[in-house]
Design an enzyme around this catalytic site. Structure first.
Site, PDB file in Angstrom:
ATOM      1  N   HIS A 135      25.836  94.071  74.011  1.00  0.00           N
ATOM      2  CA  HIS A 135      27.140  94.636  73.631  1.00  0.00           C
ATOM      3  C   HIS A 135      26.939  96.141  73.422  1.00  0.00           C
ATOM      4  CE1 HIS A 135      30.471  95.515  70.818  1.00  0.00           C
ATOM      5  NE2 HIS A 135      31.043  94.407  71.246  1.00  0.00           N
ATOM      6  N   ASP A 212      20.502  91.490  67.184  1.00  0.00           N
ATOM      7  CA  ASP A 212      21.949  91.572  67.032  1.00  0.00           C
ATOM      8  C   ASP A 212      22.447  90.144  66.852  1.00  0.00           C
ATOM      9  OD1 ASP A 212      24.651  91.621  67.337  1.00  0.00           O
ATOM     10  OD2 ASP A 212      24.663  92.893  69.127  1.00  0.00           O
ATOM     11  N   GLN A 215      26.831  87.269  67.272  1.00  0.00           N
ATOM     12  CA  GLN A 215      27.332  86.005  67.835  1.00  0.00           C
ATOM     13  C   GLN A 215      26.487  84.801  67.429  1.00  0.00           C
ATOM     14  OE1 GLN A 215      30.174  85.732  69.191  1.00  0.00           O
ATOM     15  NE2 GLN A 215      30.667  87.801  69.846  1.00  0.00           N
ATOM     16  N   LYS A 238      33.560  87.674  62.170  1.00  0.00           N
ATOM     17  CA  LYS A 238      33.339  86.683  63.225  1.00  0.00           C
ATOM     18  C   LYS A 238      32.909  85.341  62.638  1.00  0.00           C
ATOM     19  CE  LYS A 238      31.734  90.077  66.625  1.00  0.00           C
ATOM     20  NZ  LYS A 238      32.838  90.292  67.563  1.00  0.00           N
ATOM     21  N   CYS A 377      33.256  94.840  75.874  1.00  0.00           N
ATOM     22  CA  CYS A 377      32.275  95.804  75.342  1.00  0.00           C
ATOM     23  C   CYS A 377      30.878  95.527  75.882  1.00  0.00           C
ATOM     24  CB  CYS A 377      32.243  95.816  73.819  1.00  0.00           C
ATOM     25  SG  CYS A 377      33.786  96.323  73.097  1.00  0.00           S
TER      26      CYS A 377
HETATM   27  N1  7TS Z   1      27.157  92.506  69.093  1.00  0.00           N
HETATM   28  C1  7TS Z   1      27.705  91.475  69.760  1.00  0.00           C
HETATM   29  C2  7TS Z   1      26.825  90.543  70.525  1.00  0.00           C
HETATM   30  C3  7TS Z   1      29.092  91.289  69.705  1.00  0.00           C
HETATM   31  O1  7TS Z   1      29.634  90.260  70.366  1.00  0.00           O
HETATM   32  C4  7TS Z   1      29.881  92.194  68.961  1.00  0.00           C
HETATM   33  C5  7TS Z   1      31.377  92.094  68.940  1.00  0.00           C
HETATM   34  C6  7TS Z   1      29.242  93.227  68.267  1.00  0.00           C
HETATM   35  C7  7TS Z   1      27.882  93.351  68.359  1.00  0.00           C
HETATM   36  C8  7TS Z   1      29.985  94.196  67.434  1.00  0.00           C
HETATM   37  O2  7TS Z   1      30.577  93.566  66.343  1.00  0.00           O
HETATM   38  P1  7TS Z   1      31.472  94.418  65.340  1.00  0.00           P
HETATM   39  O3  7TS Z   1      31.942  93.427  64.337  1.00  0.00           O
HETATM   40  O4  7TS Z   1      30.597  95.467  64.774  1.00  0.00           O
HETATM   41  O5  7TS Z   1      32.582  94.998  66.179  1.00  0.00           O
HETATM   42  N2  7TS Z   1      31.934  91.421  70.042  1.00  0.00           N
HETATM   43  C9  7TS Z   1      33.224  91.420  70.406  1.00  0.00           C
HETATM   44  C10 7TS Z   1      33.670  90.683  71.493  1.00  0.00           C
HETATM   45  O6  7TS Z   1      32.960  89.986  72.210  1.00  0.00           O
HETATM   46  N3  7TS Z   1      34.989  90.857  71.623  1.00  0.00           N
HETATM   47  O7  7TS Z   1      35.406  91.689  70.649  1.00  0.00           O
HETATM   48  C11 7TS Z   1      34.307  92.044  69.885  1.00  0.00           C
END
Ligand code: 7TS
Length: 420
Positions: A135, A212, A215, A238, A377
């Site tokens: 991501h 990371d 997910q 999430k 992303c």
């Molecule tokens: N890493 C992964 C693997 C992700 O899927 C996401 C967000 C992030 C980092 C960043 O998370 P945040 O909470 O800091 O924004 N993924 C997604 C997605 O798949 N669709 O919208 C956000």
């Protein structure tokens, strides 16, 4: 609760989804006069009443700033806020709450390591290993760091089936590789990476490991000590919690040696006009008034998931995903990205003939079905497969096979409508 127009919800083998859905007020609403079918939890999950209640109760009865007052409200707020940290630390198997730093989200957690650890420890000629499935949150902070410090970036390639190719770890994990930063689960391919094996290979080469977990932490058991990793980043929103809070877990000795990320109140021990000393962990990295209600909501989300059990969460999603992959593969012209169900978490990304993913998502939305379309992303990952975008359905504890059937029926309509 399901509405009258929806087919009855069969429970999976693992979860009483019917009962559980009653805990999520938003799942009762309609979209375009159809029952909401929410298949976008990889972007952000919905929230159970227990999380909403914990935050409201805090504002109604306890709110005051933390770590400041000697008055009752401030003391109670501090106790609740720090208890939430202890809950989250326990959830990921951390040795102690001080290893959990609150951040705004997973993105900020990764940036914290890049700015603090990266700038203090990396020199020209050092290397950071990433993967092609990251991501942007686990890519751009390292690009910024590389530009400033002349550190080199390497990438583990992806096979056509959506798994990492690391047959020759010595070539990619060089003696100059200082950090291997990778996602535990791809937000596009669904691939679950072998974190323990990758970590062992990195450690043999003398590199630290940042995972990371945006997910993985919401969807499967994650224990930082068992995995033997060095840093873990994740977001509350999430995993049934509120937006605005996430966490960085790091090994105490690494965090202790790292300089602060931001300066201000709460992160200091003593301040003089020309110099200051830093607070101890975890507060050294938490400048300013934090997201107190959000931390408490995060604690309630973790309680909710713990009551179900993360093994059960994972098994339920695997069952839904296997069902979805089988049904989706029957749609004319649909191609699924990523590995088979045994190697993936609860999401399926796909392309459908020449129909643009935004058009797919638009038609499905008119039927009350929420999916995500775009590059999610992860633009380099889409470049790897030679496609500009994909459509993605992602699942959580509240999703059912009946909802997958509605998605598939919707996609048959998309095929008819665009009749390619
Ligand atoms: N890493 C992964 C693997 C992700 O899927 C996401 C967000 C992030 C980092 C960043 O998370 P945040 O909470 O800091 O924004 N993924 C997604 C997605 O798949 N669709 O919208 C956000």
């Amino acid at each position: 609760m399901p509405t009258a127009t929806m087919t009855p919800i069969p429970n999976t083998q693992y979860l009483d989804v019917h009962a559980l859905r009653a805990d999520f007020p938003i799942l009762h609403r309609r979209v375009h006069d159809k029952p909401l079918v929410y298949l976008d939890s990889a972007a952000s999950s919905q929230k159970p009443q227990a999380v909403l209640d914990a935050m409201e109760r805090y504002y109604e009865t306890t709110h005051a700033n933390v770590h400041r007052g000697v008055h009752t409200l401030s003391e109670e707020a501090t106790v609740q806020y720090e208890a939430a940290r202890a809950r989250v630390a326990d959830f990921i198997g951390a040795c102690c709450p001080k290893e959990v730093i609150w951040t705004r989200n997973a993105t900020e957690a990764i940036n914290l390591v890049a700015y603090s650890w990266g700038r203090a420890n990396l020199r020209r000629g050092d290397r950071i290993l990433l993967t092609e499935m990251e991501h942007h949150a686990n890519l751009v902070p390292w690009q910024i760091l590389a530009a400033e410090t002349s550190v080199d970036l390497d990438f583990v390639p992806i096979a056509d089936n959506g798994t990492l190719i690391l047959d020759d770890p010595d070539r990619l994990l060089t003696p100059r590789t200082r950090l291997f930063a990778f996602t535990a689960m791809s937000n596009v391919l669904g691939t679950i990476n072998p974190v323990k094996e990758l970590t062992a290979a990195a450690h043999r080469a003398g590199a630290l490991v940042l995972v990371d977990g945006a997910q993985s932490v919401p969807h499967m058991p994650v224990n930082v000590q068992e995995l033997d990793i060095d840093f873990l980043a994740f977001s509350a929103h999430k995993m049934l919690g509120p937006t605005g809070i996430g966490a960085l877990w790091g090994r105490r000795e690494l965090l202790n040696a790292m300089p602060p990320f931001m300066g201000g109140g709460d992160m200091i021990r003593e301040v003089h006009l020309r110099e200051s000393t830093w607070n101890e962990l975890p507060w050294k990295f938490e400048a300013g008034t934090p997201a107190i209600a959000e931390a408490i909501g995060f604690g309630a989300a973790v309680d909710y998931l713990d009551a179900i059990g993360m093994d059960t969460v994972h098994r339920h999603e695997q069952e839904i995903t296997a069902y979805a992959m089988q049904k989706l593969s029957e749609v004319e012209g649909l191609k699924i990205l990523g590995p088979g169900p045994e190697q993936r978490g609860g999401l399926v990304s796909f392309i459908l003939g020449d129909v643009h993913p935004h058009d797919i998502a638009g038609v499905l939305d008119s039927m009350g079905i929420a999916i995500r379309a775009g590059h999610h992303c992860a633009q380099p990952l889409h470049e790897r497969y030679g496609i500009p975008a994909s459509a993605r359905a992602s699942f959580y504890i509240y999703n059912t096979e009946a909802e997958i059937d509605l998605l598939v029926a919707g996609l048959h309509k998309v095929v008819e409508f665009f009749s390619y």
